[in-house]
Design an enzyme around this catalytic site. Structure first.
Site, PDB file in Angstrom:
ATOM      1  N   THR A 282      74.134  44.676  63.029  1.00  0.00           N
ATOM      2  CA  THR A 282      75.203  44.844  64.022  1.00  0.00           C
ATOM      3  C   THR A 282      76.127  43.631  64.067  1.00  0.00           C
ATOM      4  OG1 THR A 282      73.900  46.396  65.305  1.00  0.00           O
ATOM      5  CG2 THR A 282      75.590  45.199  66.516  1.00  0.00           C
TER       6      THR A 282
ATOM      7  N   SER B 235      69.520  47.165  58.967  1.00  0.00           N
ATOM      8  CA  SER B 235      68.178  46.808  58.479  1.00  0.00           C
ATOM      9  C   SER B 235      67.294  48.037  58.293  1.00  0.00           C
ATOM     10  CB  SER B 235      67.519  45.742  59.354  1.00  0.00           C
ATOM     11  OG  SER B 235      67.419  46.144  60.687  1.00  0.00           O
TER      12      SER B 235
ATOM     13  N   THR C 130      68.954  43.554  63.856  1.00  0.00           N
ATOM     14  CA  THR C 130      67.886  43.189  64.796  1.00  0.00           C
ATOM     15  C   THR C 130      66.668  44.111  64.685  1.00  0.00           C
ATOM     16  OG1 THR C 130      68.852  44.528  66.561  1.00  0.00           O
ATOM     17  CG2 THR C 130      69.501  42.203  66.470  1.00  0.00           C
TER      18      THR C 130
END
Ligand code: ASP
Length: 323
Positions: free
Chosen positions: A12, A54, A87
């Site tokens: 992000t 991710s 994250t």
């Protein structure tokens, strides 16, 4: 001296709204990120390793990031390393770096919970804090760190706790190691980190989360195809339904490494019960215990442990209390 080397990988922190895609996608380059920093930060080099969410990472992606970080850590010109990362899986990459990169230099992972198109984008402030950590003398020998929301967390203990909050990363059992306030980096507690030599990951390692009344079908399937290892995120202090025990015994006797973690967010795997499927029964079956590691981190450790030829006893040793 180069100073701090930043490797960007996406997430992000590198995302912006895109009309055609119908939402935010990776669109911010490494150079764009560095351009957000205020003047006077010091010498910072940037390289873009990839630009992906991710959730799109393969184990090869993660291992490739590890290889690059290890290379940079061995370079005398590099003082510290920052990895910008999505994250969602940050804690897993952080723990892999922690276990397998043999360095005293600070390695700081960071990201953002809000995209560059949103009001309150947290990418620039997090990147700046991570750079401060990577350049700091007090952050050496702490292993890999997650630096988010002005807090410094040990890779072993940190986890993403909230799907939306900018205050999502917590070290639930022991708290953060320190903070970044303005340009000051403060470390209030230190961790003992573990280094495991590893030349490759064993990708045939799986994670099963237990829920009440579940049958053992997933485990049986893994056993039938002789998977290398499995982590079971079990109930409470490490308990499985009694009907799982025959399959667990068969899997271990057949050579599969079976690691018991807990689905509880904190706490060691241990109990004093005498009933079937509880800790003692699992010990007798030859299971290995994750010692407070979450299921996802125990999987990383088992992939590392099984990356080299190791017998059950030496794998058990890598998971011993205090590691
Ligand atoms: N989708 C993001 C990721 O790549 C989430 C984030 O970075 O916060 O993990």
């Amino acid at each position: 001296m180069v100073g701090v080397h930043v490797i960007t990988t996406g997430g992000t922190i590198a995302m912006k709204d895109d009309e055609a895609a119908g939402g935010a996608i990776p669109a911010v380059s490494g150079r764009d990120l560095i351009a957000l920093l205020p003047e006077g930060v010091g010498a910072v080099e940037v390289e873009e390793y990839c630009n992906l969410p991710s959730a799109h990472f393969t184990l090869d992606t993660v291992w490739g990031i590890r290889a690059r970080v290890a290379e940079l850590a061995a370079d005398d010109a590099v003082q510290g390393i920052v990895v910008t990362h999505g994250t969602d899986a940050m804690e897993e990459t952080a723990y892999l770096l922690d276990l397998t990169v043999d360095t005293d230099k600070p390695i700081a992972l960071t990201g953002a919970m809000r995209t560059a198109s949103e009001v309150g984008y947290d990418g620039a402030v997090n990147l700046l804090a991570a750079i401060r950590v990577a350049a700091s003398d007090v952050c050496g020998s702490l292993g890999a760190l997650v630096v988010m929301n002005q807090e410094i967390h040990a890779a072993r203990h940190v986890t993403k706790t909230d799907t939306q909050s900018t205050d999502t990363f917590k070290s639930l059992a022991y708290g953060p190691l320190g903070r970044v306030d303005g340009d000051e980096v403060v470390v209030a507690q230190r961790v003992v980190r573990q280094y495991i030599p590893c030349s490759t990951l064993n990708s045939d390692v799986h994670l099963i989360k237990l829920a009440v009344g579940m049958d053992d079908g997933f485990l049986r399937q893994l056993m039938e195809r002789t998977a290398a290892g499995v982590v079971i995120a079990a109930l409470g202090g490490g308990r499985v339904p009694p009907w799982w025990m025959p399959t667990i015994r068969e899997a271990i006797d057949g050579g599969m490494a079976v690691v018991i973690a807990s689905r509880c967010p904190t706490g060691r795997v241990y109990d004093g019960y005498g009933y079937q499927g509880a800790y003692r029964d699992l010990v007798e079956a030859g299971a290995i215990f994750a010692e407070g590691l979450s299921g996802q981190k125990a999987r990383i450790k088992l992939m590392v442990a099984l990356g080299e030829q190791r017998d059950r006893r030496s794998i058990q040793e890598l998971f011993r209390p205090g590691t």
